[in-house]
Design a protein around this motif. Structure first.
Motif, PDB file in Angstrom:
ATOM      1  N   ALA A  24      -4.049  22.928 -26.063  1.00  0.00           N
ATOM      2  CA  ALA A  24      -5.427  21.302 -25.109  1.00  0.00           C
ATOM      3  C   ALA A  24      -5.117  22.167 -24.178  1.00  0.00           C
ATOM      4  N   THR A  25      -7.301  21.368 -24.111  1.00  0.00           N
ATOM      5  CA  THR A  25      -7.298  21.104 -23.185  1.00  0.00           C
ATOM      6  C   THR A  25      -7.615  19.439 -22.730  1.00  0.00           C
ATOM      7  N   ILE A  26      -7.218  19.189 -21.294  1.00  0.00           N
ATOM      8  CA  ILE A  26      -7.351  17.859 -21.049  1.00  0.00           C
ATOM      9  C   ILE A  26      -7.882  17.770 -19.614  1.00  0.00           C
TER      10      ILE A  26
ATOM     11  N   VAL B 201      -2.378  22.739 -14.223  1.00  0.00           N
ATOM     12  CA  VAL B 201      -3.357  21.956 -13.364  1.00  0.00           C
ATOM     13  C   VAL B 201      -4.374  23.090 -13.341  1.00  0.00           C
ATOM     14  N   ALA B 202      -5.111  23.535 -13.887  1.00  0.00           N
ATOM     15  CA  ALA B 202      -5.758  24.194 -13.877  1.00  0.00           C
ATOM     16  C   ALA B 202      -6.302  23.713 -12.420  1.00  0.00           C
TER      17      ALA B 202
ATOM     18  N   THR C 102     -18.495  11.626  -9.974  1.00  0.00           N
ATOM     19  CA  THR C 102     -17.278  12.400 -11.571  1.00  0.00           C
ATOM     20  C   THR C 102     -16.693  13.451 -10.832  1.00  0.00           C
ATOM     21  N   MET C 103     -16.316  13.959 -10.507  1.00  0.00           N
ATOM     22  CA  MET C 103     -14.772  14.731 -10.323  1.00  0.00           C
ATOM     23  C   MET C 103     -13.709  15.257 -11.339  1.00  0.00           C
ATOM     24  N   THR C 104     -14.270  15.856 -11.857  1.00  0.00           N
ATOM     25  CA  THR C 104     -13.342  16.488 -13.707  1.00  0.00           C
ATOM     26  C   THR C 104     -11.842  17.360 -12.900  1.00  0.00           C
ATOM     27  N   LEU C 105     -11.137  17.146 -13.348  1.00  0.00           N
ATOM     28  CA  LEU C 105      -9.826  18.323 -13.278  1.00  0.00           C
ATOM     29  C   LEU C 105      -9.556  18.542 -14.530  1.00  0.00           C
ATOM     30  N   ARG C 106      -9.134  19.440 -14.602  1.00  0.00           N
ATOM     31  CA  ARG C 106      -7.948  19.912 -15.870  1.00  0.00           C
ATOM     32  C   ARG C 106      -7.246  20.645 -16.200  1.00  0.00           C
ATOM     33  N   VAL C 107      -6.453  19.269 -17.238  1.00  0.00           N
ATOM     34  CA  VAL C 107      -5.284  20.501 -17.244  1.00  0.00           C
ATOM     35  C   VAL C 107      -4.761  21.594 -18.940  1.00  0.00           C
TER      36      VAL C 107
END
Length: 301
Positions: free
Chosen positions: A202-204, A244-245, A254-259
């Motif tokens: 799952a990519t969040i 947490v990538a 917006t700053m997007t963080l990926r998990v």
């Protein structure tokens, strides 16, 4: 004596006749029965071995423990083994019976050449007329043998995406998310994507305000991931702790963080929801601001 040349005129002639064609016919039938028994025994051994190897193929201890508890994998293997065994036994029986019948006819002096010629012409005609049907059956056989998918799997066939409800040698029946039932001929399936085998990822994406400090936000997100993984309600649905990538993108405000979360098949939609929900609660507690609302539309969290 009549003009008919019967083999039963004397006891010697009767014995000679019985030791001739009738005895050979009996021996052929006995050999066919033994060959059928041996073929069925060998097929059972091959099918059982294939099922065991499939069960051991790249499976973690957690997956095996879950399958042992639910019995889902065991039931699927049983159904597949029964289907494969039934198919192969039917083929073996048909081939052995055909060879035995032709051999018996030859022993009785029946002309086989006209019969085989007629059968060959009829087979060619039927083959041309039923090419698609033969293609469907052959594709179905290989799908079952290779265990490409089974009942309950979520698959993408190109034509439709849905849960497999039934697999036969000719067609596969799917039900999509809208409840529509699709009947897809096996011979028309060029490629298949199985979303229910082994594991899923799952990519969040978590958006926050552009001016938030990643050095502060990323550790918070790692704590949230660890809490979700430690939760008994979700620990059996995750194969490992979500990672947490880091910062995936920065655009506008917006700053997007990926998990990334490695989950059991079918859980790749529920896990992101709980991670987003708990990340939202933690960010609110720590004062982490979300993206600014744009006049062209709201940012999605």
């Amino acid at each position: 004596m009549s003009g008919l040349d019967l083999p039963f005129d004397t006891w010697d002639s009767t014995v000679d006749w019985l030791l001739g064609a009738p005895l050979r016919v009996v021996l052929i039938l006995l050999f066919a029965v033994v060959a059928r028994w041996a073929a069925h025994r060998a097929i059972r051994g091959v099918v059982d071995g294939a099922a065991k190897r499939a069960d051991e193929h790249e499976r973690s201890s957690l997956e095996r423990a879950f399958d042992t508890a639910t019995g889902a994998r065991r039931e699927r293997r049983r159904q597949r083994a029964l289907t494969m065994g039934s198919l192969l036994r039917s083929i073996a029986t048909f081939v052995i019976a055909t060879v035995a019948l032709l051999t018996i006819m030859a022993e009785l002096g029946m002309p086989l050449a006209p019969l085989l010629t007629s059968a060959g012409i009829g087979g060619v005609a039927i083959g041309f007329g039923a090419q698609s049907l033969v293609k469907d059956f052959l594709s179905g056989i290989f799908m079952i043998i290779e265990d490409q998918y089974g009942v309950g799997d979520l698959v993408d066939t190109g034509e439709a995406v849905g849960t497999v409800e039934e697999v036969t040698l000719r067609v596969t029946r799917l039900r999509d998310a809208s409840g529509v039932v699709w009947f897809i001929r096996n011979g028309e399936i060029i490629r298949i994507g199985n979303k229910s085998q082994g594991w899923a990822v799952a990519t969040i994406d978590i958006p926050v305000a552009y001016d938030e400090d990643p050095a502060r936000v990323i550790p918070l997100l790692r704590e949230v991931s660890a809490q979700v993984y430690a939760d008994p309600e979700w620990s059996d649905k995750l194969l490992e702790e979500p990672s947490v990538a880091g910062v995936e993108s920065v655009s506008g405000g917006t700053m997007t963080l990926r998990v990334f979360a490695k989950t059991r098949p079918g859980e790749q939609w529920g896990v992101p929801r709980v991670i987003r929900e708990r990340a939202k609660e933690r960010f609110d507690d720590e004062g982490v601001r979300g993206p600014r609302i744009s006049p062209f539309g709201d940012a999605q969290f």
